[in-house]
Design a protein around this motif. Structure first.
Motif, short mmCIF file in Angstrom:
data_model
loop_
_atom_site.label_atom_id
_atom_site.label_comp_id
_atom_site.label_asym_id
_atom_site.label_seq_id
_atom_site.Cartn_x
_atom_site.Cartn_y
_atom_site.Cartn_z
N PRO A 62 0.81 -1.22 0.00
CA PRO A 62 0.00 0.00 0.00
C PRO A 62 0.85 1.28 0.00
N VAL A 63 2.01 1.22 0.65
CA VAL A 63 2.86 2.43 0.70
C VAL A 63 3.44 2.70 -0.69
N CYS A 64 3.93 1.64 -1.35
CA CYS A 64 4.45 1.80 -2.71
C CYS A 64 3.36 2.36 -3.63
N LEU A 65 2.16 1.84 -3.47
CA LEU A 65 1.06 2.27 -4.33
C LEU A 65 0.75 3.76 -4.13
N LEU A 66 0.66 4.18 -2.87
CA LEU A 66 0.38 5.59 -2.60
C LEU A 66 1.48 6.49 -3.13
N LEU A 67 2.73 6.04 -2.98
CA LEU A 67 3.85 6.86 -3.46
C LEU A 67 3.84 6.98 -4.98
N GLU A 68 3.45 5.87 -5.62
CA GLU A 68 3.36 5.86 -7.08
C GLU A 68 2.30 6.88 -7.54
N THR A 69 1.15 6.83 -6.88
CA THR A 69 0.06 7.75 -7.23
C THR A 69 0.50 9.20 -6.96
N TYR A 70 1.15 9.40 -5.82
CA TYR A 70 1.61 10.74 -5.48
C TYR A 70 2.61 11.26 -6.50
N THR A 71 3.53 10.38 -6.92
CA THR A 71 4.56 10.77 -7.90
C THR A 71 3.91 11.23 -9.20
N ARG A 112 5.34 10.54 6.15
CA ARG A 112 3.97 10.78 6.65
C ARG A 112 3.12 9.52 6.56
N ILE A 113 3.23 8.81 5.42
CA ILE A 113 2.41 7.60 5.22
C ILE A 113 2.80 6.53 6.26
N LEU A 114 4.11 6.35 6.44
CA LEU A 114 4.56 5.31 7.37
C LEU A 114 4.14 5.63 8.81
N GLU A 115 4.22 6.90 9.18
CA GLU A 115 3.80 7.29 10.53
C GLU A 115 2.33 6.99 10.75
N GLU A 116 1.54 7.27 9.72
CA GLU A 116 0.09 7.04 9.80
C GLU A 116 -0.20 5.55 9.94
N LEU A 117 0.55 4.76 9.21
CA LEU A 117 0.38 3.30 9.24
C LEU A 117 0.69 2.77 10.64
N VAL A 118 1.80 3.20 11.19
CA VAL A 118 2.23 2.74 12.51
C VAL A 118 1.23 3.21 13.58
#
Ligand SMILES: [Zn+2]
Ligand SMILES: [Zn+2]
Length: 209
Positions: free
Chosen positions: A21-30, A116-122
């Motif tokens: 999910p993190v890779c996917l969000l980063l891809e979309t953000y990019t 930010r994404i990783l912090e939210e996940l944790v």
């Protein structure tokens, strides 16, 4: 009331898709970032100044820009690359060397977003609904798992991620065995199941970077 951030909801959606999910969000953000950079910000002198300071883009993001170029963004690319080209020309001519502070602008922006994404996940993994959706997702790639483990100061949270990842790896390993087994001519007639794309998911989940 506990107000959730956009990233929280974006993560929930991303966990229902395939892959990390993190890779996917980063891809979309990019994609969004490049679209904005090439389309709306070509006249943003501030941003172009930042781009010149950064020195341009890394190999991965240069390839991505190329794909955008073929999809109708050649003008935006030409404008920012003309700036960059002139800046390089000037630096090389006057200083005879290149600054060592050069760092891909997109990579730099993504580092913040990723944090930010990783912090939210944790932060949310112990929440019941969030946990269940994560549990049913394909889980984190090894690159993001290692980042989560470094970030998480709570042993219990690290255990949740470790346990779920171990399950995913075991499951994927069995699917790969099944895929390999069915390549044998004696079993070729057997219908292909969930293992059909296990090799693709294996590449995705074990990525190092
Ligand atoms: Zn990932
Ligand atoms: Zn980059």
């Amino acid at each position: 009331m506990n107000i959730k951030s956009n990233t929280y909801y974006e993560l929930l959606d991303a966990m229902k898709e395939r892959g990390c999910p993190v890779c996917l969000l980063l891809e979309t953000y990019t994609d969004k970032y490049i679209d904005n950079l090439l389309y709306e910000s070509v006249n943003d002198t501030n941003l172009r100044g930042r781009l010149i300071d950064s020195g341009g883009f890394c190999k991965e993001h240069s390839k991505k820009l190329l794909r955008f170029g073929y999809r109708g963004y050649a003008l935006g690319i030409s404008i920012i690359y003309k700036d960059l080209m002139d800046a390089y020309y000037k630096t090389l001519n006057t200083q005879g060397t290149l600054s060592s502070n050069r760092k891909c602008l997109i990579c730099e922006v993504l580092e913040d977003v990723e944090g930010r994404i990783l912090e939210e996940l944790v932060k949310n993994i112990k929440e019941r609904n969030f946990y269940q959706i994560y549990r049913d997702s394909e889980g984190l790639c090894m690159f993001h798992l290692s980042k989560v483990l470094t970030l998480s100061k709570d042993r219990e949270i690290s255990e949740i991620f470790l346990e779920l990842t171990a399950l995913k790896l075991k499951e994927l390993s069995s699917q790969l065995s099944e895929f390999i087994r069915k390549q044998d001519y004696r079993f070729r007639e057997e219908p292909i199941g969930i293992e059909a794309d296990s090799w693709i998911r294996a590449i995705e989940i074990l990525r190092l970077k």
